[in-house]
Scaffold this active site. Sequence first.
Site, PDB file in Angstrom:
ATOM      1  N   GLU A  89       0.862  -1.187   0.000  1.00 55.98           N
ATOM      2  CA  GLU A  89       0.000   0.000   0.000  1.00 55.98           C
ATOM      3  C   GLU A  89       0.895   1.232   0.000  1.00 55.98           C
ATOM      4  O   GLU A  89       1.944   1.241   0.656  1.00 55.98           O
ATOM      5  CB  GLU A  89      -0.906  -0.016   1.236  1.00 55.98           C
ATOM      6  N   ASP A 116       5.351   1.299  -4.384  1.00 52.84           N
ATOM      7  CA  ASP A 116       4.666   0.976  -5.628  1.00 52.84           C
ATOM      8  C   ASP A 116       4.694  -0.537  -5.850  1.00 52.84           C
ATOM      9  O   ASP A 116       5.762  -1.152  -5.903  1.00 52.84           O
ATOM     10  CB  ASP A 116       5.375   1.705  -6.771  1.00 52.84           C
ATOM     11  N   ASP A 139      -8.263   1.369  -7.989  1.00 54.86           N
ATOM     12  CA  ASP A 139      -8.790   2.599  -8.584  1.00 54.86           C
ATOM     13  C   ASP A 139      -9.261   2.302 -10.007  1.00 54.86           C
ATOM     14  O   ASP A 139      -8.483   1.839 -10.841  1.00 54.86           O
ATOM     15  CB  ASP A 139      -7.692   3.666  -8.609  1.00 54.86           C
ATOM     16  N   LYS A 143     -12.480   8.018 -16.009  1.00 56.21           N
ATOM     17  CA  LYS A 143     -12.441   8.770 -17.261  1.00 56.21           C
ATOM     18  C   LYS A 143     -11.656   8.010 -18.327  1.00 56.21           C
ATOM     19  O   LYS A 143     -10.607   7.439 -18.046  1.00 56.21           O
ATOM     20  CB  LYS A 143     -11.816  10.146 -17.027  1.00 56.21           C
ATOM     21  N   ASP A 175     -16.128  -2.682  -7.845  1.00 59.01           N
ATOM     22  CA  ASP A 175     -17.536  -2.279  -7.793  1.00 59.01           C
ATOM     23  C   ASP A 175     -17.874  -1.323  -8.938  1.00 59.01           C
ATOM     24  O   ASP A 175     -18.886  -0.629  -8.888  1.00 59.01           O
ATOM     25  CB  ASP A 175     -17.875  -1.643  -6.439  1.00 59.01           C
ATOM     26  N   THR A 212     -16.164  -5.227   3.616  1.00 58.61           N
ATOM     27  CA  THR A 212     -15.533  -4.149   4.370  1.00 58.61           C
ATOM     28  C   THR A 212     -16.456  -2.931   4.462  1.00 58.61           C
ATOM     29  O   THR A 212     -17.488  -2.853   3.795  1.00 58.61           O
ATOM     30  CB  THR A 212     -14.223  -3.724   3.695  1.00 58.61           C
ATOM     31  N   HIS A 213     -16.042  -1.977   5.279  1.00 63.21           N
ATOM     32  CA  HIS A 213     -16.785  -0.723   5.401  1.00 63.21           C
ATOM     33  C   HIS A 213     -16.908  -0.046   4.043  1.00 63.21           C
ATOM     34  O   HIS A 213     -17.976   0.472   3.684  1.00 63.21           O
ATOM     35  CB  HIS A 213     -16.077   0.198   6.397  1.00 63.21           C
ATOM     36  N   GLU A 215     -16.948  -1.436   1.077  1.00 66.50           N
ATOM     37  CA  GLU A 215     -17.907  -2.147   0.236  1.00 66.50           C
ATOM     38  C   GLU A 215     -19.338  -1.908   0.702  1.00 66.50           C
ATOM     39  O   GLU A 215     -20.247  -1.709  -0.114  1.00 66.50           O
ATOM     40  CB  GLU A 215     -17.605  -3.640   0.234  1.00 66.50           C
TER      41      GLU A 215
END
Length: 233
Positions: A89, A116, A139, A143, A175, A212-213, A215
């Site tokens: 992360e 990374d 992510d 766009k 999602d 999770t929170h 989701e």
Amino acid sequence: MTDRDDNAPEYMRRIRSFVLREGRMTPAQQRAFDTLWSRFGIDYRGTPHDFNANFARHAPLVMEIGFGNGEALAWASEHDLARDFLGIEVHGPGVGRLMNALAARDAGNVRLYKHDAVEVLEHEIAPGTLAEARIWFPDPWHKKRHNKRRLIQSEFVALLASRMAPDGLLHLATDWQPYAEHMLEVMEAAPDWRNAIGPGQYAEKPAWRIETHFERRGLKLGHGVWDLLYRKT
């Protein structure tokens, strides 16, 4: 251990799949870096890492890329003690939060990179190392002009395949339906992977991916969730 792979696609060095918007860490999160990083953290050095030595045992290694606040990774490591977990992360507050959670239960089967993930895969993870890789809710770069920044691309999944053990599992989740369709297209065309459910199929939510929170918030907004499971051929 093997030498680093200097033949990774050049695009991986030019285009990152994240933008580092480092939020302010709480005092508790900063203390975690000051006092717990030597216990849970791995400093990126750009050379292959001996994870068996790091964990002081030989066990299947599960990697999660982009673990956010670490809720799912903390749960998985607590409920699957026979395996070791590697979290990657880039955002400091989430890393600090997870280290505090791990310390609270004296976890011994988790190590973390704050770096990374592509560079970690290229240079620190030797071929054949990973039993499983999890990339949940990366992510989506909504766009169209930013789609090239999506992590799941043909070059990336080829690199990832080279780091997997035979029959290793890749679990993707998103999602955002256009990203789910993109993931499916990339993975179905990838020669090093086979769909564990069947050609062109999404998977039912596996029991090991907890809700999770993040989701739950999306589900309340009417978002769907798509899971994909692939095996290294």
